[in-house]
Design a protein around this motif. Structure first.
Motif, PDB file in Angstrom:
ATOM      1  N   ALA A   1       6.824  31.272  -8.639  1.00  0.00           N
ATOM      2  CA  ALA A   1       8.113  30.670  -9.006  1.00  0.00           C
ATOM      3  C   ALA A   1       8.274  30.742 -10.516  1.00  0.00           C
ATOM      4  N   LEU A   2       9.399  31.295 -10.955  1.00  0.00           N
ATOM      5  CA  LEU A   2       9.703  31.296 -12.385  1.00  0.00           C
ATOM      6  C   LEU A   2      11.082  30.675 -12.565  1.00  0.00           C
ATOM      7  N   ASN A   3      11.063  29.460 -13.118  1.00  0.00           N
ATOM      8  CA  ASN A   3      12.310  28.731 -13.343  1.00  0.00           C
ATOM      9  C   ASN A   3      12.737  28.942 -14.789  1.00  0.00           C
ATOM     10  N   LEU A   4      13.859  29.656 -14.968  1.00  0.00           N
ATOM     11  CA  LEU A   4      14.325  30.023 -16.306  1.00  0.00           C
ATOM     12  C   LEU A   4      15.287  29.009 -16.903  1.00  0.00           C
ATOM     13  N   GLY A   5      15.457  27.859 -16.238  1.00  0.00           N
ATOM     14  CA  GLY A   5      16.314  26.821 -16.799  1.00  0.00           C
ATOM     15  C   GLY A   5      17.778  27.084 -16.552  1.00  0.00           C
ATOM     16  N   GLY A   6      18.618  26.508 -17.395  1.00  0.00           N
ATOM     17  CA  GLY A   6      20.071  26.646 -17.182  1.00  0.00           C
ATOM     18  C   GLY A   6      20.791  26.424 -18.489  1.00  0.00           C
ATOM     19  N   GLY A   7      21.382  25.268 -18.623  1.00  0.00           N
ATOM     20  CA  GLY A   7      22.079  24.943 -19.864  1.00  0.00           C
ATOM     21  C   GLY A   7      23.547  25.321 -19.856  1.00  0.00           C
ATOM     22  N   PHE A   8      24.067  25.791 -18.713  1.00  0.00           N
ATOM     23  CA  PHE A   8      25.474  26.203 -18.655  1.00  0.00           C
ATOM     24  C   PHE A   8      26.371  24.989 -18.909  1.00  0.00           C
ATOM     25  N   GLY A   9      27.278  25.111 -19.871  1.00  0.00           N
ATOM     26  CA  GLY A   9      28.142  23.998 -20.222  1.00  0.00           C
ATOM     27  C   GLY A   9      29.508  24.077 -19.549  1.00  0.00           C
ATOM     28  N   ILE A  10      30.243  22.969 -19.638  1.00  0.00           N
ATOM     29  CA  ILE A  10      31.639  22.941 -19.187  1.00  0.00           C
ATOM     30  C   ILE A  10      32.480  22.412 -20.345  1.00  0.00           C
TER      31      ILE A  10
ATOM     32  N   GLN B   1      17.478  32.943 -22.053  1.00  0.00           N
ATOM     33  CA  GLN B   1      16.901  33.364 -20.771  1.00  0.00           C
ATOM     34  C   GLN B   1      16.005  34.587 -20.959  1.00  0.00           C
ATOM     35  N   GLN B   2      16.444  35.511 -21.818  1.00  0.00           N
ATOM     36  CA  GLN B   2      15.643  36.714 -22.051  1.00  0.00           C
ATOM     37  C   GLN B   2      14.306  36.351 -22.700  1.00  0.00           C
ATOM     38  N   LYS B   3      14.377  35.494 -23.727  1.00  0.00           N
ATOM     39  CA  LYS B   3      13.138  35.093 -24.412  1.00  0.00           C
ATOM     40  C   LYS B   3      12.238  34.293 -23.476  1.00  0.00           C
TER      41      LYS B   3
ATOM     42  N   ILE C   1      25.971  36.727 -18.697  1.00  0.00           N
ATOM     43  CA  ILE C   1      24.792  36.029 -18.166  1.00  0.00           C
ATOM     44  C   ILE C   1      24.340  36.690 -16.869  1.00  0.00           C
ATOM     45  N   GLY C   2      25.307  36.981 -16.008  1.00  0.00           N
ATOM     46  CA  GLY C   2      24.986  37.655 -14.744  1.00  0.00           C
ATOM     47  C   GLY C   2      24.359  39.018 -14.989  1.00  0.00           C
ATOM     48  N   ASP C   3      24.926  39.775 -15.946  1.00  0.00           N
ATOM     49  CA  ASP C   3      24.390  41.109 -16.246  1.00  0.00           C
ATOM     50  C   ASP C   3      22.948  41.010 -16.732  1.00  0.00           C
ATOM     51  N   ASN C   4      22.703  40.043 -17.626  1.00  0.00           N
ATOM     52  CA  ASN C   4      21.353  39.913 -18.170  1.00  0.00           C
ATOM     53  C   ASN C   4      20.356  39.475 -17.092  1.00  0.00           C
TER      54      ASN C   4
END
Ligand SMILES: *Cc1c(COP(=O)(O)O)cnc(C)c1O
Length: 414
Positions: A244-253, A224-226, A267-270
């Motif tokens: 609009a800047l969509n930074l994606g996701g990728g959060f797994g379960i 996300q940072q990059k 992730i929230g902090d960043n």
């Protein structure tokens, strides 16, 4: 070498669901009764309360200035999408068919984005007419949109999907870095940005999507940072402000033994840092993350019934009325390299002790039709209900339902 046997890795506890006696509760209803209510097995059931809880817990760690989108390909069941419309800020679609589902569910076109390589001209025209944001994936798409915009007298709303020059580390499915069919290579984006004004398109921003099913917070933070920094560099060369800047996701379960739930804290902090920085550098930009499976996967179960209990040379097979044709992912054939078991339970014997390992199979004439390989489960008999957890995403629509001509699976939101 030690003589102490290594602990067998366990599945993450499926404690999002509770029990009453021996019955698993889904949508507050004992599973046996829910099966009667649905009127058939197999079925998928998604628990509304768990969807609500998941979004609420995510909102707690996301900065205020961060929009949450649901990528509906994870589960496009209309009732579920409609429920999500009340919870999230936007929907991401990957076809004109999904766009219709999103619009029918009541999401306003302003908050729908459409990504995916190879959008056909007819689909592009539908999207322009609807007024959704198009994530442009190639120069050809941009030029096709120019013609459509002129014909309809409506400038297409576009964001440029960027194929970044980095990968999402430890991702289940990498969708960026190196040669990819997704997006436009970062180094080729400036040239397209210069072309956009002459094409008569309404530039709105950027979309970056690094990958999927990641359980490592540090990798997601890095991606996300990059992505943010790359978008800022590209923004300097854009024909207008980034809206609009969509930074994606990728959060797994966690699906498999040994996997644990994603730690959202870092992730929230960043993202909070990004939001603060963006307030200066991209003051007009709505910041977006788009999630599919993370929002819906853990809220759903797949339920099938034991039809036969066979013993072959001492090994027990529970033969069910469901399998690979409804749930390709749980059979291990949807992008897995080494087959591993999803978490499985006997939904009407929750309090009972585990017996010897058994295999849970489906009715198809192929050894690939395996829902559980040598799993310790309570002693089960024909009529019992097999539950496959973590099944709210990539279930029915990601499975070859026509294969072998068995009945279709039912889907309910409870
Ligand atoms: C598939 C996809 C998603 C959703 O992925 P999940 O792993 O379900 O979160 C989001 N965005 C894009 C562009 C996708 O292709």
């Amino acid at each position: 070498m030690s003589d102490i046997p290594r602990a067998v890795p366990a599945h993450a506890p499926m404690d999002q669901f509770t029990c009453r006696g021996d019955e698993l509760l889904v949508g507050g209803m004992p599973l046996s009764r829910l099966a009667e209510r649905v009127g058939q097995t197999p079925f998928y059931a998604v628990d509304r309360a768990l969807l609500n809880a998941r979004v609420a817990s995510l909102r707690q760690v996301l900065p205020e200035r961060m929009s949450l989108h649901y990528a509906i390909k994870a589960n496009p069941m209309p009732a579920l999408v409609q429920h999500m419309v009340g919870l999230v800020d936007g929907l991401d679609v990957a076809s004109a068919g999904e766009m219709q589902v999103a619009l029918n569910a009541g999401m306003q076109a302003q908050d729908i984005s459409f990504a995916g390589p190879g959008k056909r001209d007819a689909e592009l025209a539908q999207a322009v007419a609807a007024g959704v944001l198009l994530n442009v994936e190639s120069p050809r798409e941009a030029r096709a949109l120019a013609g459509i915009s002129q014909r309809l007298g409506l400038p297409a709303r576009v964001a440029v999907r960027v194929n970044p020059d980095f990968e999402l580390k430890s991702s289940g499915m990498k969708m960026s870095g190196g040669p990819k069919q997704f997006g436009i290579d970062a180094e080729a984006v400036p040239e397209l940005l210069r072309e956009l004004p002459a094409l008569g398109l309404a530039f709105e921003g950027f979309h970056l999507y690094a990958g999927s099913q990641n359980l490592k917070a540090a990798s997601i933070v890095e991606a996300q940072q990059k992505s943010y920094e790359l978008a800022c560099r590209l923004a300097d060369q854009a024909p207008g402000p980034v809206k609009a800047l969509n930074l994606g996701g990728g959060f797994g379960i966690p699906y498999f033994p040994g996997e644990t739930r994603l730690d959202l804290g870092p992730i929230g902090d960043n993202l909070a840092g990004i939001a603060q920085d963006a307030a200066q550098r991209l003051p007009q930009a709505e910041l977006i993350i788009e999630l599919g499976r993370y929002l819906v996967g853990e809220a759903g179960v797949y339920v099938c019934r034991v039809v036969d209990r066979k013993v072959s040379r001492g090994h027990v097979f529970l033969v069910t009325d469901g399998g690979l044709h409804h749930h390709l992912a749980a059979s291990g054939n949807f992008g897995q390299v080494l087959r591993k078991n999803y978490p499985v339970a006997i939904g009407n014997r929750m309090g009972q002790p585990q017996g010897e390992p058994v295999s849970v199979v489906g009715p198809l004439c192929t050894p690939l039709d395996l829902l559980g390989d040598r799993m310790p489960l309570p002693d089960a008999q024909p009529g019992d209900l097999i539950v496959v957890y973590q099944s709210g995403a990539y279930g029915a629509t990601a499975s070859p339902q026509n294969f072998l001509g068995h009945p279709a699976v039912a889907e309910v939101l409870v």
